[in-house]
Write an enzyme that holds these catalytic residues in place. Structure first.
Site, PDB file in Angstrom:
ATOM      1  N   THR A 186       1.187   6.637  13.683  1.00 34.22           N
ATOM      2  CA  THR A 186       0.522   5.633  12.830  1.00 34.22           C
ATOM      3  C   THR A 186       1.106   4.255  13.118  1.00 34.22           C
ATOM      4  O   THR A 186       0.380   3.256  13.166  1.00 34.22           O
ATOM      5  CB  THR A 186       0.679   5.979  11.332  1.00 34.22           C
ATOM      6  OG1 THR A 186       0.338   7.336  11.131  1.00 34.22           O
ATOM      7  CG2 THR A 186      -0.212   5.117  10.470  1.00 34.22           C
ATOM      8  N   GLY A 187       2.418   4.197  13.330  1.00 34.41           N
ATOM      9  CA  GLY A 187       3.072   2.919  13.611  1.00 34.41           C
ATOM     10  C   GLY A 187       2.522   2.268  14.875  1.00 34.41           C
ATOM     11  O   GLY A 187       2.296   1.053  14.912  1.00 34.41           O
ATOM     12  N   CYS A 226      14.013   9.621   6.887  1.00 32.65           N
ATOM     13  CA  CYS A 226      13.743   9.256   8.283  1.00 32.65           C
ATOM     14  C   CYS A 226      14.956   9.376   9.183  1.00 32.65           C
ATOM     15  O   CYS A 226      14.845   9.736  10.343  1.00 32.65           O
ATOM     16  CB  CYS A 226      13.205   7.833   8.328  1.00 32.65           C
ATOM     17  SG  CYS A 226      14.319   6.656   7.545  1.00 32.65           S
ATOM     18  N   LYS A 236       0.865  -1.185   0.000  1.00 34.98           N
ATOM     19  CA  LYS A 236       0.000   0.000   0.000  1.00 34.98           C
ATOM     20  C   LYS A 236       0.900   1.233   0.000  1.00 34.98           C
ATOM     21  O   LYS A 236       1.513   1.575   0.998  1.00 34.98           O
ATOM     22  CB  LYS A 236      -0.909   0.019   1.243  1.00 34.98           C
ATOM     23  CG  LYS A 236      -2.194   0.710   0.983  1.00 34.98           C
ATOM     24  CD  LYS A 236      -2.536   2.014   1.585  1.00 34.98           C
ATOM     25  CE  LYS A 236      -1.849   2.874   2.499  1.00 34.98           C
ATOM     26  NZ  LYS A 236      -1.760   4.270   1.969  1.00 34.98           N
ATOM     27  N   GLU A 274      10.042  15.673  15.855  1.00 35.01           N
ATOM     28  CA  GLU A 274      10.452  15.370  14.474  1.00 35.01           C
ATOM     29  C   GLU A 274       9.710  16.303  13.524  1.00 35.01           C
ATOM     30  O   GLU A 274       8.482  16.315  13.488  1.00 35.01           O
ATOM     31  CB  GLU A 274      10.101  13.917  14.112  1.00 35.01           C
ATOM     32  CG  GLU A 274      10.569  13.559  12.705  1.00 35.01           C
ATOM     33  CD  GLU A 274      10.026  12.238  12.149  1.00 35.01           C
ATOM     34  OE1 GLU A 274       8.848  11.914  12.406  1.00 35.01           O
ATOM     35  OE2 GLU A 274      10.769  11.541  11.448  1.00 35.01           O
ATOM     36  N   GLY A 332       6.641   4.406   8.468  1.00 37.79           N
ATOM     37  CA  GLY A 332       5.890   5.661   8.551  1.00 37.79           C
ATOM     38  C   GLY A 332       6.127   6.337   9.882  1.00 37.79           C
ATOM     39  O   GLY A 332       7.141   6.109  10.549  1.00 37.79           O
ATOM     40  N   SER A 333       5.155   7.145  10.284  1.00 44.28           N
ATOM     41  CA  SER A 333       5.334   7.966  11.484  1.00 44.28           C
ATOM     42  C   SER A 333       5.111   7.142  12.758  1.00 44.28           C
ATOM     43  O   SER A 333       4.471   6.079  12.720  1.00 44.28           O
ATOM     44  CB  SER A 333       4.357   9.134  11.452  1.00 44.28           C
ATOM     45  OG  SER A 333       3.040   8.630  11.484  1.00 44.28           O
TER      46      SER A 333
HETATM   47  P1  NAD Z   1       2.329   8.100   7.926  1.00 42.78           P
HETATM   48  O1  NAD Z   1       2.509   7.326   9.175  1.00 42.78           O
HETATM   49  O2  NAD Z   1       1.390   9.236   7.914  1.00 42.78           O
HETATM   50  O3  NAD Z   1       1.839   7.134   6.731  1.00 42.78           O
HETATM   51  C1  NAD Z   1       2.592   5.999   6.340  1.00 42.78           C
HETATM   52  C2  NAD Z   1       1.688   5.053   5.570  1.00 42.78           C
HETATM   53  O4  NAD Z   1       0.700   4.533   6.472  1.00 42.78           O
HETATM   54  C3  NAD Z   1       0.914   5.701   4.426  1.00 42.78           C
HETATM   55  O5  NAD Z   1       0.852   4.795   3.348  1.00 42.78           O
HETATM   56  C4  NAD Z   1      -0.478   5.905   5.042  1.00 42.78           C
HETATM   57  O6  NAD Z   1      -1.520   5.971   4.093  1.00 42.78           O
HETATM   58  C5  NAD Z   1      -0.597   4.665   5.905  1.00 42.78           C
HETATM   59  N1  NAD Z   1      -1.579   4.744   7.002  1.00 42.78           N
HETATM   60  C6  NAD Z   1      -2.101   5.851   7.587  1.00 42.78           C
HETATM   61  N2  NAD Z   1      -2.951   5.494   8.585  1.00 42.78           N
HETATM   62  C7  NAD Z   1      -2.946   4.135   8.640  1.00 42.78           C
HETATM   63  C8  NAD Z   1      -3.595   3.170   9.464  1.00 42.78           C
HETATM   64  N3  NAD Z   1      -4.411   3.525  10.445  1.00 42.78           N
HETATM   65  N4  NAD Z   1      -3.343   1.858   9.249  1.00 42.78           N
HETATM   66  C9  NAD Z   1      -2.484   1.470   8.280  1.00 42.78           C
HETATM   67  N5  NAD Z   1      -1.846   2.337   7.455  1.00 42.78           N
HETATM   68  C10 NAD Z   1      -2.065   3.659   7.629  1.00 42.78           C
HETATM   69  O7  NAD Z   1       3.799   8.556   7.481  1.00 42.78           O
HETATM   70  P2  NAD Z   1       4.200   9.500   6.255  1.00 42.78           P
HETATM   71  O8  NAD Z   1       3.792  10.899   6.595  1.00 42.78           O
HETATM   72  O9  NAD Z   1       3.783   8.888   4.984  1.00 42.78           O
HETATM   73  O10 NAD Z   1       5.814   9.377   6.296  1.00 42.78           O
HETATM   74  C11 NAD Z   1       6.605  10.172   7.110  1.00 42.78           C
HETATM   75  C12 NAD Z   1       7.017   9.417   8.363  1.00 42.78           C
HETATM   76  O11 NAD Z   1       7.638   8.187   8.005  1.00 42.78           O
HETATM   77  C13 NAD Z   1       8.069  10.169   9.176  1.00 42.78           C
HETATM   78  O12 NAD Z   1       7.744  10.092  10.542  1.00 42.78           O
HETATM   79  C14 NAD Z   1       9.359   9.403   8.887  1.00 42.78           C
HETATM   80  O13 NAD Z   1      10.333   9.500   9.894  1.00 42.78           O
HETATM   81  C15 NAD Z   1       8.854   8.002   8.732  1.00 42.78           C
HETATM   82  N6  NAD Z   1       9.798   7.173   7.946  1.00 42.78           N
HETATM   83  C16 NAD Z   1      10.500   6.192   8.592  1.00 42.78           C
HETATM   84  C17 NAD Z   1      11.422   5.419   7.879  1.00 42.78           C
HETATM   85  C18 NAD Z   1      12.247   4.335   8.547  1.00 42.78           C
HETATM   86  O14 NAD Z   1      12.828   3.505   7.833  1.00 42.78           O
HETATM   87  N7  NAD Z   1      12.322   4.266   9.872  1.00 42.78           N
HETATM   88  C19 NAD Z   1      11.611   5.644   6.508  1.00 42.78           C
HETATM   89  C20 NAD Z   1      10.862   6.648   5.891  1.00 42.78           C
HETATM   90  C21 NAD Z   1       9.940   7.402   6.621  1.00 42.78           C
END
Ligand code: NAD
Length: 495
Positions: free
Chosen positions: A250-251, A303, A194, A399, A246-247
């Site tokens: 959300t994680g 990230c 996704k 962040e 992701g963030s």
């Molecule tokens: P986000 O958490 O907003 O979204 C990430 C993904 O999760 C998207 O595809 C989104 O549609 C999906 N999502 C949103 N709500 C969800 C839910 N309830 N259940 C399942 N999926 C859901 O993050 P973002 O804004 O896309 O990315 C930026 C963040 O990602 C920053 O915090 C960054 O540090 C982090 N990041 C981490 C790494 C790493 O390897 N540690 C790498 C890149 C980005």
């Protein structure tokens, strides 16, 4: 301004109906409405992508389940490696096309899209291809005594977990998807990816290439849409593992939903507030190019990029002056202009977030350079350097995931270690020094998934990567990914 000419293949791709990719075919029936895909440099709609409906998410998981039990299970480890290598070759052959899609969709400078996103996707995929033939259990001699002359032997098997849901953020949509599909397919799993609702394009092109090189239908599927599509995948009864990047908020929601659903395995690669520490002996002139690259490539939307830099008090004025001057001279402009070093932020929501941070500057920190939007069309902001003397300054604690770096002085190594660890995050940290002995003594005391010395944000497929503390659970790359994508089965035999 000279922009690279768009390839015909890019123009054709953008103008066709786009949507999920399920069981080897594009699904564009518009059941759940479409998302406008915006070029962040121009604010223009460049494509429309149909969102996956709930029944299409079910269909994608069903296709992945069939491939897991059928075609992919019957593909030998050797052939899996061959197919992953063919996909890497196809990415390389279509590198310019994918790089242009990335520049258009996520505002990544074309040189970064070519040299980092696309080139690294090829390198990582070839690395995963090499693992397909090397995933083994072990032979064990049981320890219990024999009661009546019987013997025992035992061995373990590394078995693929099954269907993986790979949830991808907007910053590196191709590379992070490759990390997930490479790990899944190399271990014998199949995957439903996704992408972010903001940047699905390069992945949608990648899966077309996967079909062309002969990956069986259903091995890689893509469902498009926003968070609820990811949530449906996370909670799906047939999904055995969620690999999420992701963030942190959300994680945590994804991890909790996966646990609650049926103890679904998770790998969580989350955000950070990564520190870099410049010790007193550092040669500022030598390290400025490295610091610039690590903190401001892709407008700081990486990230592991450092957002807080602790500098020995004796060197902070020199660093502030020289880094500030280097930042002020970066060329800002269209991602399609090869001479541009700094493009727009990737989407409007993120631009609004960074503008919000700009509005909060100056409450206890000093702006060395930047801190403003650029004006005109597009989500452009200035690369920004701040200074503070307060450890709990907003710009040392939250962040921003943008091009905002904050400097803070320190005096002693003990004080530095305290500052480095004073955060809920633990993704990456770096020490910049020629005193390797001191660095080696500090490394065990730094709470971070990765510690770099005289470098930062270098990801190598052979070196495990992931977060400690709130920056995540699990590791990607190296041999560590195998544990995350397989179950260990024990077999005991009496004879
Ligand atoms: P986000 O958490 O907003 O979204 C990430 C993904 O999760 C998207 O595809 C989104 O549609 C999906 N999502 C949103 N709500 C969800 C839910 N309830 N259940 C399942 N999926 C859901 O993050 P973002 O804004 O896309 O990315 C930026 C963040 O990602 C920053 O915090 C960054 O540090 C982090 N990041 C981490 C790494 C790493 O390897 N540690 C790498 C890149 C980005």
């Amino acid at each position: 301004m000279t922009e690279v000419a768009l390839l015909d293949s890019v123009v054709t791709f953008l103008s066709k109906p786009l949507g999920s990719f399920i069981d080897g075919a594009a699904v564009v029936d518009g059941q759940a409405g479409a998302i406008d895909i915006i070029n962040p440099a121009t604010e223009q709609v460049i494509a429309r992508v149909q969102q996956a409906s709930a029944s299409q998410v079910d269909a994608a998981v069903a296709a992945a389940s069939r491939a897991f039990q059928g075609s992919w299970a019957q593909t030998s480890p050797y052939l899996r490696g061959v197919l992953l290598n063919k996909l890497a070759d196809a990415i390389e052959a279509h590198g310019e096309e994918l790089a242009q899609l990335e520049a258009l969709n996520s505002g990544k400078a074309i040189n970064v899209a070519r040299g980092l996103e696309v080139a690294q996707s090829v390198i990582f995929l070839r690395y995963f291809a090499g693992w397909t033939t090397k995933i083994n259990g072990e032979s064990i001699t049981p320890s219990l005594p024999s009661m009546a002359g019987e013997h025992y032997t035992a061995f373990t098997r590394r078995e693929p977990v099954g269907v993986v849901a790979g949830i991808v953020p907007w910053n590196f949509p191709l590379l992070i998807a490759v990390w997930k599909l490479g790990s899944a397919l190399a271990t014998g799993c199949t995957i439903v990816l996704k992408p972010s609702e903001f940047s699905p394009l390069s992945l949608l092109r990648l899966v077309e290439l996967a079909k062309e090189v002969g990956l069986p239908n259903g091995a890689i599927n893509v469902v498009t849409g926003a968070g609820q599509v990811g949530q449906q995948l996370t909670e799906h009864a047939a999904v055995r593992k969620v690999s999420f990047t992701g963030s942190v908020p959300t994680g945590i929601a994804v991890g909790a939903a996966a646990m609650k659903s049926k103890l679904t395995r998770v790998t969580l690669e989350l955000g950070g507030k990564n520190p870099a520490a410049l010790l007193a002996d550092v040669n500022i002139d030598e390290i400025i190019p490295g610091l610039l690259m690590t903190a401001f490539t892709h407008q700081g939307q990486i990230c592991a990029s450092p957002e807080r830099i602790y500098v020995h008090r004796s060197r902070i004025d020199e660093l502030s002056e020289k880094l500030g001057a280097a930042l002020a001279s970066l060329k800002i402009g269209s991602p399609l202009d090869e001479s541009v070093q700094f493009g727009p932020l990737a989407n409007k929501a993120h631009y609004d977030k960074i503008v919000g941070y700009f509005a909060r500057m100056g409450e206890g920190n000093q702006v060395v350079t930047g801190g403003k939007t650029v004006g005109g069309k597009g989500y452009f902001v200035q690369p920004t350097l701040l200074r503070t003397t307060t450890p709990d300054d907003l710009f040392l604690t939250e962040e921003t995931f943008g091009p905002i770096v904050c400097l803070m002085p320190f005096d002693t190594d003990e004080e530095l270690l305290e500052l480095l660890n004073d955060t809920p995050y633990g993704l990456g940290a770096s020490l910049w020094t020629n005193d390797l002995s001191k660095a080696l003594r500090m490394i065990p005391r730094i709470e971070s998934g990765t510690v770099w010395v005289n470098m930062h944000t270098f990801l190598d497929p052979a070196v495990p990567f992931g977060g400690s503390k709130s920056s995540g659970i699990g590791r990607e790359f190296g041999s560590a990914f195998i544990e995350a994508f397989t179950e260990l089965k024990s077999v005991m035999i009496r004879y």
